[in-house]
Design a protein around this motif. Structure first.
Motif, PDB file in Angstrom:
ATOM      1  N   LEU A 139      15.704 -58.633 -46.311  1.00 15.11           N
ATOM      2  CA  LEU A 139      16.032 -57.319 -45.780  1.00 15.11           C
ATOM      3  C   LEU A 139      15.507 -56.216 -46.692  1.00 15.11           C
ATOM      4  CD1 LEU A 139      19.694 -58.087 -44.683  1.00 15.11           C
ATOM      5  CD2 LEU A 139      17.909 -57.257 -43.138  1.00 15.11           C
ATOM      6  N   SER A 140      14.579 -56.553 -47.554  1.00 11.54           N
ATOM      7  CA  SER A 140      14.067 -55.554 -48.504  1.00 11.54           C
ATOM      8  C   SER A 140      13.411 -54.395 -47.760  1.00 11.54           C
ATOM      9  CB  SER A 140      13.059 -56.202 -49.458  1.00 11.54           C
ATOM     10  OG  SER A 140      11.980 -56.789 -48.754  1.00 11.54           O
ATOM     11  N   GLY A 141      13.817 -53.203 -48.120  1.00  8.62           N
ATOM     12  CA  GLY A 141      13.249 -52.002 -47.512  1.00  8.62           C
ATOM     13  C   GLY A 141      13.727 -51.714 -46.107  1.00  8.62           C
ATOM     14  N   ALA A 142      14.634 -52.532 -45.570  1.00 11.19           N
ATOM     15  CA  ALA A 142      15.122 -52.322 -44.206  1.00 11.19           C
ATOM     16  C   ALA A 142      16.096 -51.150 -44.161  1.00 11.19           C
ATOM     17  CB  ALA A 142      15.795 -53.582 -43.682  1.00 11.19           C
ATOM     18  N   ASN A 143      16.212 -50.525 -43.000  1.00 14.91           N
ATOM     19  CA  ASN A 143      17.126 -49.401 -42.821  1.00 14.91           C
ATOM     20  C   ASN A 143      18.263 -49.825 -41.901  1.00 14.91           C
ATOM     21  OD1 ASN A 143      18.433 -46.990 -42.435  1.00 14.91           O
ATOM     22  ND2 ASN A 143      16.600 -45.813 -41.947  1.00 14.91           N
ATOM     23  N   LEU A 144      19.463 -50.021 -42.491  1.00 15.85           N
ATOM     24  CA  LEU A 144      20.635 -50.438 -41.727  1.00 15.85           C
ATOM     25  C   LEU A 144      21.630 -49.297 -41.548  1.00 15.85           C
ATOM     26  CD1 LEU A 144      19.519 -53.178 -43.180  1.00 15.85           C
ATOM     27  CD2 LEU A 144      21.721 -54.113 -42.498  1.00 15.85           C
ATOM     28  N   THR A 145      21.197 -48.075 -41.672  1.00 13.35           N
ATOM     29  CA  THR A 145      22.095 -46.937 -41.555  1.00 13.35           C
ATOM     30  C   THR A 145      22.887 -46.992 -40.244  1.00 13.35           C
ATOM     31  OG1 THR A 145      20.582 -45.543 -42.833  1.00 13.35           O
ATOM     32  CG2 THR A 145      22.233 -44.420 -41.484  1.00 13.35           C
ATOM     33  N   GLY A 146      24.217 -46.946 -40.376  1.00 17.02           N
ATOM     34  CA  GLY A 146      25.083 -46.933 -39.199  1.00 17.02           C
ATOM     35  C   GLY A 146      25.209 -48.258 -38.480  1.00 17.02           C
ATOM     36  N   ALA A 147      24.666 -49.336 -39.029  1.00 14.49           N
ATOM     37  CA  ALA A 147      24.747 -50.645 -38.369  1.00 14.49           C
ATOM     38  C   ALA A 147      26.146 -51.226 -38.507  1.00 14.49           C
ATOM     39  CB  ALA A 147      23.720 -51.595 -38.966  1.00 14.49           C
ATOM     40  N   ASN A 148      26.527 -52.064 -37.546  1.00 12.58           N
ATOM     41  CA  ASN A 148      27.810 -52.766 -37.599  1.00 12.58           C
ATOM     42  C   ASN A 148      27.564 -54.141 -38.194  1.00 12.58           C
ATOM     43  OD1 ASN A 148      30.271 -54.009 -37.193  1.00 12.58           O
ATOM     44  ND2 ASN A 148      30.568 -53.178 -35.143  1.00 12.58           N
ATOM     45  N   VAL A 149      28.135 -54.398 -39.378  1.00 17.19           N
ATOM     46  CA  VAL A 149      27.907 -55.666 -40.081  1.00 17.19           C
ATOM     47  C   VAL A 149      29.184 -56.499 -40.182  1.00 17.19           C
ATOM     48  CG1 VAL A 149      25.963 -54.738 -41.402  1.00 17.19           C
ATOM     49  CG2 VAL A 149      28.286 -54.597 -42.348  1.00 17.19           C
ATOM     50  N   ARG A 184      18.419 -49.597 -47.027  1.00 15.59           N
ATOM     51  CA  ARG A 184      19.365 -48.497 -46.839  1.00 15.59           C
ATOM     52  C   ARG A 184      20.627 -49.052 -46.181  1.00 15.59           C
ATOM     53  NH1 ARG A 184      17.561 -43.530 -47.819  1.00 15.59           N
ATOM     54  NH2 ARG A 184      19.321 -42.639 -46.673  1.00 15.59           N
ATOM     55  N   LEU A 185      21.708 -49.120 -46.973  1.00 12.03           N
ATOM     56  CA  LEU A 185      22.989 -49.637 -46.511  1.00 12.03           C
ATOM     57  C   LEU A 185      23.976 -48.483 -46.485  1.00 12.03           C
ATOM     58  CD1 LEU A 185      23.023 -52.920 -48.651  1.00 12.03           C
ATOM     59  CD2 LEU A 185      22.090 -52.580 -46.347  1.00 12.03           C
ATOM     60  N   VAL A 186      23.704 -47.533 -45.621  1.00 11.25           N
ATOM     61  CA  VAL A 186      24.441 -46.271 -45.575  1.00 11.25           C
ATOM     62  C   VAL A 186      25.274 -46.189 -44.297  1.00 11.25           C
ATOM     63  CG1 VAL A 186      24.226 -43.759 -45.587  1.00 11.25           C
ATOM     64  CG2 VAL A 186      22.601 -45.150 -46.883  1.00 11.25           C
ATOM     65  N   ASP A 187      26.518 -45.713 -44.442  1.00 17.70           N
ATOM     66  CA  ASP A 187      27.421 -45.504 -43.303  1.00 17.70           C
ATOM     67  C   ASP A 187      27.581 -46.769 -42.452  1.00 17.70           C
ATOM     68  OD1 ASP A 187      27.766 -42.828 -44.024  1.00 17.70           O
ATOM     69  OD2 ASP A 187      26.041 -42.182 -42.830  1.00 17.70           O
ATOM     70  N   LEU A 188      27.662 -47.896 -43.114  1.00 21.06           N
ATOM     71  CA  LEU A 188      27.819 -49.152 -42.395  1.00 21.06           C
ATOM     72  C   LEU A 188      29.207 -49.262 -41.758  1.00 21.06           C
ATOM     73  CD1 LEU A 188      26.208 -51.665 -44.920  1.00 21.06           C
ATOM     74  CD2 LEU A 188      25.149 -50.625 -42.902  1.00 21.06           C
ATOM     75  N   LYS A 189      29.269 -49.946 -40.635  1.00 21.74           N
ATOM     76  CA  LYS A 189      30.538 -50.210 -39.976  1.00 21.74           C
ATOM     77  C   LYS A 189      30.933 -51.657 -40.258  1.00 21.74           C
ATOM     78  CE  LYS A 189      29.338 -47.064 -36.207  1.00 21.74           C
ATOM     79  NZ  LYS A 189      29.047 -46.949 -34.748  1.00 21.74           N
ATOM     80  N   GLY A 190      32.206 -51.878 -40.571  1.00 20.04           N
ATOM     81  CA  GLY A 190      32.695 -53.226 -40.808  1.00 20.04           C
ATOM     82  C   GLY A 190      32.228 -53.849 -42.111  1.00 20.04           C
ATOM     83  N   GLU A 191      31.787 -53.019 -43.062  1.00 17.11           N
ATOM     84  CA  GLU A 191      31.316 -53.553 -44.340  1.00 17.11           C
ATOM     85  C   GLU A 191      32.382 -54.385 -45.034  1.00 17.11           C
ATOM     86  OE1 GLU A 191      29.976 -51.802 -48.708  1.00 17.11           O
ATOM     87  OE2 GLU A 191      29.685 -50.570 -46.919  1.00 17.11           O
ATOM     88  N   ASP A 192      33.642 -53.964 -44.909  1.00 24.50           N
ATOM     89  CA  ASP A 192      34.733 -54.679 -45.570  1.00 24.50           C
ATOM     90  C   ASP A 192      34.998 -56.052 -44.944  1.00 24.50           C
ATOM     91  OD1 ASP A 192      35.558 -53.359 -43.238  1.00 24.50           O
ATOM     92  OD2 ASP A 192      37.655 -53.384 -43.850  1.00 24.50           O
ATOM     93  N   ARG A 193      34.404 -56.308 -43.784  1.00 27.07           N
ATOM     94  CA  ARG A 193      34.589 -57.596 -43.115  1.00 27.07           C
ATOM     95  C   ARG A 193      33.321 -58.443 -43.124  1.00 27.07           C
ATOM     96  NH1 ARG A 193      36.119 -55.706 -37.580  1.00 27.07           N
ATOM     97  NH2 ARG A 193      35.490 -53.647 -38.354  1.00 27.07           N
ATOM     98  N   ARG A 227      30.679 -61.066 -44.488  1.00 29.44           N
ATOM     99  CA  ARG A 227      30.891 -62.299 -45.250  1.00 29.44           C
ATOM    100  C   ARG A 227      29.891 -62.411 -46.404  1.00 29.44           C
ATOM    101  NH1 ARG A 227      30.186 -66.812 -41.017  1.00 29.44           N
ATOM    102  NH2 ARG A 227      28.867 -65.242 -40.015  1.00 29.44           N
ATOM    103  N   ASP A 228      30.404 -62.863 -47.555  1.00 30.52           N
ATOM    104  CA  ASP A 228      29.583 -63.042 -48.758  1.00 30.52           C
ATOM    105  C   ASP A 228      28.790 -61.787 -49.102  1.00 30.52           C
ATOM    106  OD1 ASP A 228      30.214 -65.710 -49.603  1.00 30.52           O
ATOM    107  OD2 ASP A 228      29.105 -66.453 -47.876  1.00 30.52           O
ATOM    108  N   TRP A 229      29.424 -60.634 -48.919  1.00 28.44           N
ATOM    109  CA  TRP A 229      28.794 -59.353 -49.223  1.00 28.44           C
ATOM    110  C   TRP A 229      28.414 -59.271 -50.700  1.00 28.44           C
ATOM    111  CZ3 TRP A 229      26.468 -55.903 -46.457  1.00 28.44           C
ATOM    112  CH2 TRP A 229      26.294 -54.587 -46.924  1.00 28.44           C
ATOM    113  N   ALA A 230      29.252 -59.862 -51.553  1.00 27.08           N
ATOM    114  CA  ALA A 230      28.987 -59.821 -52.995  1.00 27.08           C
ATOM    115  C   ALA A 230      27.871 -60.774 -53.402  1.00 27.08           C
ATOM    116  CB  ALA A 230      30.262 -60.154 -53.763  1.00 27.08           C
ATOM    117  N   ALA A 231      27.453 -61.648 -52.499  1.00 23.90           N
ATOM    118  CA  ALA A 231      26.426 -62.644 -52.831  1.00 23.90           C
ATOM    119  C   ALA A 231      25.031 -62.213 -52.396  1.00 23.90           C
ATOM    120  CB  ALA A 231      26.770 -63.982 -52.179  1.00 23.90           C
ATOM    121  N   ARG A 232      24.866 -60.916 -52.106  1.00 24.94           N
ATOM    122  CA  ARG A 232      23.536 -60.414 -51.762  1.00 24.94           C
ATOM    123  C   ARG A 232      22.625 -60.446 -52.992  1.00 24.94           C
ATOM    124  NH1 ARG A 232      24.942 -54.694 -50.652  1.00 24.94           N
ATOM    125  NH2 ARG A 232      26.651 -55.307 -52.047  1.00 24.94           N
TER     126      ARG A 232
END
Length: 262
Positions: free
Chosen positions: A210-220, A234-243, A245-250
């Motif tokens: 996902l290098s250089g990808a733009n995920l602004t406002g995406a639901n993850v 770009r991981l800006v204004d994401l929806k559901g970031e707190d849900r 999975r393995d977010w810390a393992a990026r």
């Protein structure tokens, strides 16, 4: 034809330079890649006979096939470069190792279509239905804005990689507003893809680029990010970031952009 099929397969693996060389290795100016050996009327006649249409290996580049009913058709290794398939029904069709360079498939029905080894660079799939499709191919610079890719099966099969890493290549693809709920994009290339406002709920992005990808406002929410490379993403204004999975393992999380620029 064997050379063209091999070119597609090798394109799925290796560094970008090797991929580009293989594309240039195919004679893109040849009649086999630019002309049509059949007319729209010929294909309409085949459809009228009933049953799935067999167009495997046919040169169909530049044809207007918009709106036709080609569900279940066999288009394996066919060449449809710059063809118009707007609103065409290709549900469950076999598109393996076919060529759709700069083709227009906007609004097409491709649910469950098999696309292993497809070459669809610069093609237009905006608003198309690719739900449950298997797009293990090259969609570089394609337009999939607003497309339905729910349940898409684009993850790399590590048990069957005798010719290298076969995976979905969505490099620099426009996926704005696309639905990718439950899509499998494990180890897929999404580098520099535009995923603004995309629905990635429960998507599998394990090991994806996902290098250089733009995920602004995406639901993850529920999306799997283990070992996903987010360098420069770009991981800006994401929806559901707190849900997620393995977010810390990026991978390269410290190099991602997480705040909107002022």
């Amino acid at each position: 034809m064997r050379r063209l099929a091999l070119a597609v397969l090798v394109l799925m693996a290796g560094p970008a330079a090797a991929e580009q060389d293989m594309l240039l290795g195919a004679d893109m100016a040849s009649p086999a890649m630019t002309k049509a050996e059949m007319s729209r009327a010929d294909i309409e006649a085949l459809i009228a006979r009933g049953g799935p249409v067999d167009l495997s290996g046919k040169a169909l580049s530049g044809l207007d096939l918009s709106g036709l009913d080609l569900h279940g058709a066999n288009l394996r290794t066919a060449r449809l470069n710059k063809a118009s398939l707007r609103g065409t029904d290709l549900t469950g069709a076999n598109l393996e190792q076919s060529w759709f360079l700069k083709a227009d498939l906007s609004g097409a029905k491709l649910a469950g279509a098999r696309m292993f080894g497809i070459m669809a660079r610069d093609a237009n799939f905006s608003g198309a239905d690719l739900s449950q499709a298997i797009p293990i191919g090259d969609f570089r610079n394609a337009n999939l804005s607003g497309a339905n890719l729910a349940g898409l099966k684009g993850g790399a099969d590590l048990k069957n990689q005798s010719m290298g890493l076969m995976r979905t290549v969505f490099t620099s693809v426009n996926l704005t507003g696309a639905t990718l709920r439950g899509a499998d994009l494990g180890r897929a290339r999404l580098d520099y893809a535009d995923l603004r406002g995309a629905d990635l709920t429960d998507a599998v992005l394990t090991g994806a680029d996902l290098s250089g990808a733009n995920l602004t406002g995406a639901n993850v929410a529920g999306a799997e990010f283990k070992n996903a490379d987010v360098a420069g993403a770009r991981l800006v204004d994401l929806k559901g970031e707190d849900r997620a999975r393995d977010w810390a393992a990026r991978v390269n999380a410290e190099r991602a952009i997480t705040r909107a620029s002022r």
